[in-house]
Motif scaffolding. Structure first.
Motif, mmCIF file in Angstrom:
data_model
loop_
_atom_site.group_PDB
_atom_site.id
_atom_site.type_symbol
_atom_site.label_atom_id
_atom_site.label_comp_id
_atom_site.label_asym_id
_atom_site.label_seq_id
_atom_site.Cartn_x
_atom_site.Cartn_y
_atom_site.Cartn_z
ATOM 1 N N LEU A 104 0.829 -1.206 0.000
ATOM 2 C CA LEU A 104 0.000 0.000 0.000
ATOM 3 C C LEU A 104 0.864 1.257 0.000
ATOM 4 O O LEU A 104 0.549 2.246 -0.677
ATOM 5 C CB LEU A 104 -0.942 -0.007 1.202
ATOM 6 N N GLU A 105 1.941 1.228 0.752
ATOM 7 C CA GLU A 105 2.853 2.381 0.809
ATOM 8 C C GLU A 105 3.400 2.696 -0.585
ATOM 9 O O GLU A 105 3.392 3.855 -1.024
ATOM 10 C CB GLU A 105 4.006 2.078 1.764
ATOM 11 N N PHE A 106 3.872 1.683 -1.278
ATOM 12 C CA PHE A 106 4.433 1.900 -2.609
ATOM 13 C C PHE A 106 3.356 2.356 -3.589
ATOM 14 O O PHE A 106 3.583 3.257 -4.400
ATOM 15 C CB PHE A 106 5.097 0.617 -3.131
ATOM 16 N N TYR A 107 2.189 1.706 -3.525
ATOM 17 C CA TYR A 107 1.118 2.084 -4.456
ATOM 18 C C TYR A 107 0.701 3.543 -4.256
ATOM 19 O O TYR A 107 0.612 4.313 -5.216
ATOM 20 C CB TYR A 107 -0.110 1.179 -4.293
ATOM 21 N N VAL A 108 0.460 3.930 -3.018
ATOM 22 C CA VAL A 108 -0.024 5.290 -2.757
ATOM 23 C C VAL A 108 1.028 6.324 -3.120
ATOM 24 O O VAL A 108 0.719 7.351 -3.753
ATOM 25 C CB VAL A 108 -0.481 5.430 -1.289
ATOM 26 N N HIS A 109 2.284 6.083 -2.770
ATOM 27 C CA HIS A 109 3.324 7.056 -3.130
ATOM 28 C C HIS A 109 3.554 7.100 -4.643
ATOM 29 O O HIS A 109 3.907 8.162 -5.184
ATOM 30 C CB HIS A 109 4.615 6.758 -2.385
ATOM 31 N N HIS A 110 3.353 5.970 -5.313
ATOM 32 C CA HIS A 110 3.425 5.980 -6.774
ATOM 33 C C HIS A 110 2.371 6.937 -7.341
ATOM 34 O O HIS A 110 2.654 7.767 -8.207
ATOM 35 C CB HIS A 110 3.203 4.564 -7.306
ATOM 36 N N GLU A 111 1.150 6.844 -6.815
ATOM 37 C CA GLU A 111 0.089 7.732 -7.282
ATOM 38 C C GLU A 111 0.308 9.174 -6.824
ATOM 39 O O GLU A 111 -0.108 10.115 -7.503
ATOM 40 C CB GLU A 111 -1.269 7.217 -6.818
ATOM 41 N N ASP A 112 0.973 9.361 -5.688
ATOM 42 C CA ASP A 112 1.328 10.729 -5.265
ATOM 43 C C ASP A 112 2.142 11.424 -6.350
ATOM 44 O O ASP A 112 1.980 12.630 -6.598
ATOM 45 C CB ASP A 112 2.162 10.688 -3.976
ATOM 46 N N ILE A 113 3.033 10.677 -6.981
ATOM 47 C CA ILE A 113 3.858 11.244 -8.048
ATOM 48 C C ILE A 113 3.045 11.404 -9.329
ATOM 49 O O ILE A 113 3.043 12.470 -9.951
ATOM 50 C CB ILE A 113 5.095 10.355 -8.290
ATOM 51 N N ARG A 114 2.350 10.345 -9.719
ATOM 52 C CA ARG A 114 1.609 10.369 -10.984
ATOM 53 C C ARG A 114 0.545 11.468 -10.995
ATOM 54 O O ARG A 114 0.330 12.134 -12.018
ATOM 55 C CB ARG A 114 0.947 9.029 -11.239
ATOM 56 N N ARG A 115 -0.141 11.653 -9.879
ATOM 57 C CA ARG A 115 -1.278 12.573 -9.838
ATOM 58 C C ARG A 115 -0.919 13.935 -9.241
ATOM 59 O O ARG A 115 -1.772 14.811 -9.158
ATOM 60 C CB ARG A 115 -2.427 11.943 -9.050
ATOM 61 N N GLY A 116 0.328 14.089 -8.851
ATOM 62 C CA GLY A 116 0.728 15.327 -8.190
ATOM 63 C C GLY A 116 0.710 16.539 -9.084
ATOM 64 O O GLY A 116 0.553 17.668 -8.616
ATOM 65 N N THR A 117 0.910 16.330 -10.370
ATOM 66 C CA THR A 117 0.960 17.469 -11.296
ATOM 67 C C THR A 117 -0.187 17.450 -12.296
ATOM 68 O O THR A 117 -0.158 18.171 -13.283
ATOM 69 C CB THR A 117 2.288 17.473 -12.071
ATOM 70 N N GLY A 118 -1.194 16.630 -12.051
ATOM 71 C CA GLY A 118 -2.328 16.591 -12.966
ATOM 72 C C GLY A 118 -3.239 15.424 -12.672
ATOM 73 O O GLY A 118 -2.989 14.615 -11.771
ATOM 74 N N ASP A 119 -4.300 15.313 -13.453
ATOM 75 C CA ASP A 119 -5.316 14.297 -13.245
ATOM 76 C C ASP A 119 -4.966 13.050 -14.044
ATOM 77 O O ASP A 119 -5.563 12.759 -15.081
ATOM 78 C CB ASP A 119 -6.679 14.849 -13.677
ATOM 79 N N ALA A 120 -3.951 12.313 -13.604
ATOM 80 C CA ALA A 120 -3.491 11.137 -14.335
ATOM 81 C C ALA A 120 -4.561 10.056 -14.339
ATOM 82 O O ALA A 120 -5.281 9.853 -13.358
ATOM 83 C CB ALA A 120 -2.208 10.602 -13.696
ATOM 84 N N GLU A 121 -4.656 9.351 -15.441
ATOM 85 C CA GLU A 121 -5.616 8.255 -15.550
ATOM 86 C C GLU A 121 -5.160 7.079 -14.683
ATOM 87 O O GLU A 121 -3.951 6.820 -14.558
ATOM 88 C CB GLU A 121 -5.728 7.803 -17.001
ATOM 89 N N PRO A 122 -6.119 6.347 -14.082
ATOM 90 C CA PRO A 122 -5.752 5.148 -13.319
ATOM 91 C C PRO A 122 -4.977 4.167 -14.190
ATOM 92 O O PRO A 122 -5.188 4.073 -15.400
ATOM 93 C CB PRO A 122 -7.109 4.564 -12.907
ATOM 94 N N ARG A 123 -4.057 3.436 -13.561
ATOM 95 C CA ARG A 123 -3.216 2.489 -14.280
ATOM 96 C C ARG A 123 -3.888 1.130 -14.428
ATOM 97 O O ARG A 123 -4.726 0.743 -13.623
ATOM 98 C CB ARG A 123 -1.911 2.260 -13.506
ATOM 99 N N GLU A 124 -3.479 0.407 -15.462
ATOM 100 C CA GLU A 124 -3.796 -1.020 -15.565
ATOM 101 C C GLU A 124 -2.838 -1.763 -14.640
ATOM 102 O O GLU A 124 -1.621 -1.581 -14.738
ATOM 103 C CB GLU A 124 -3.630 -1.506 -17.001
ATOM 104 N N MET A 125 -3.385 -2.601 -13.757
ATOM 105 C CA MET A 125 -2.543 -3.313 -12.795
ATOM 106 C C MET A 125 -2.874 -4.792 -12.815
ATOM 107 O O MET A 125 -4.009 -5.181 -13.135
ATOM 108 C CB MET A 125 -2.753 -2.718 -11.384
ATOM 109 N N PRO A 126 -1.913 -5.659 -12.464
ATOM 110 C CA PRO A 126 -2.172 -7.100 -12.456
ATOM 111 C C PRO A 126 -3.295 -7.472 -11.492
ATOM 112 O O PRO A 126 -3.419 -6.879 -10.407
ATOM 113 C CB PRO A 126 -0.835 -7.696 -11.992
ATOM 114 N N GLU A 127 -4.090 -8.445 -11.876
ATOM 115 C CA GLU A 127 -5.201 -8.867 -11.026
ATOM 116 C C GLU A 127 -4.717 -9.357 -9.665
ATOM 117 O O GLU A 127 -5.365 -9.137 -8.643
ATOM 118 C CB GLU A 127 -6.014 -9.965 -11.724
#
Length: 216
Positions: A104-127
């Motif tokens: 969860l820590e890695f996922y949330v911080h990954h999105e902190d970067i992706r969405r920090g400068t704009g409205d990034a689309e959700p990623r495709e992730m493994p099931e």
């Protein structure tokens, strides 16, 4: 291989393509400071306790400053990304915590970067990774909503529910597990969820969530 390593690899790719000075969803943190946090958290987690005890303001954490300074050059930043990519070493508790401590820590911080400068689309992730996030989310959400003034129910699009904060009245937060995770961990402004319930209850909850975002 633990799913945390799948997410680490994806995060590393994003870090390599990111501007170290770009904003993130974390108050006071640009990309290089968030990267410093990830490294200190793995290598010297006890150092972060000093930041808490001193009540360092976001963006001024003593434990992160040396690494942030190293990231000031392109070479230094790339070296730090590679250092994070290599994973925790020695007897770090984060090394042995596996998905329960890190995914969860890695996922949330990954999105902190992706969405920090704009409205990034959700990623495709493994099931499989999504299933592990779903398993870990209820406990994290109970912690995240423990001070909510109203009850909180999480609901997946298919209808599966989990009560993570008891009490009446309650709100229901509906969305994919990835977006529910962001909301539960203090990123409500960036999370693509729907909140339903009595109008007064929803207003109370959103005020709580907004205030918590600013502290996240």
């Amino acid at each position: 291989m633990a799913w945390m390593e799948t997410e680490r690899a994806a995060l590393v790719r994003t870090l390599h393509g990111a501007d170290p000075q770009a904003s993130t969803l974390c108050e006071g943190w640009n990309v290089s400071r968030l990267l410093a946090h990830l490294i200190v958290r793995e290598e010297r987690p006890w150092a972060m306790a000093g930041d808490v005890l001193r009540r360092d303001k976001p963006g001024h954490e003593h434990s992160l400053d040396p690494l942030v300074a190293r990231a000031a050059t392109d070479t230094g930043y790339r070296q730090l990304v590679d250092r994070f990519a290599a994973g925790a070493r020695g007897f770090s508790p984060m090394r042995w915590g596996g998905d329960a401590v890190n995914l969860l820590e890695f996922y949330v911080h990954h999105e902190d970067i992706r969405r920090g400068t704009g409205d990034a689309e959700p990623r495709e992730m493994p099931e499989g990774e999504l299933a592990e996030l779903r398993r870990l989310l209820p406990l994290a959400a109970r912690l995240g909503y423990r001070r909510s003034p109203v009850g909180v129910v999480l609901q997946l699009p298919g209808g599966e529910q989990a009560t993570v904060r008891g009490g009446e009245p309650a709100v229901t937060i509906t969305g994919p597990v990835t977006e529910l995770a962001l909301h539960a961990m203090g990123r409500s402004a960036a999370a693509r969820v729907e909140i339903s319930g009595a109008p007064g209850c929803v207003a109370q909850f959103q005020a709580f969530a907004g205030a918590r975002d600013r502290r996240a």
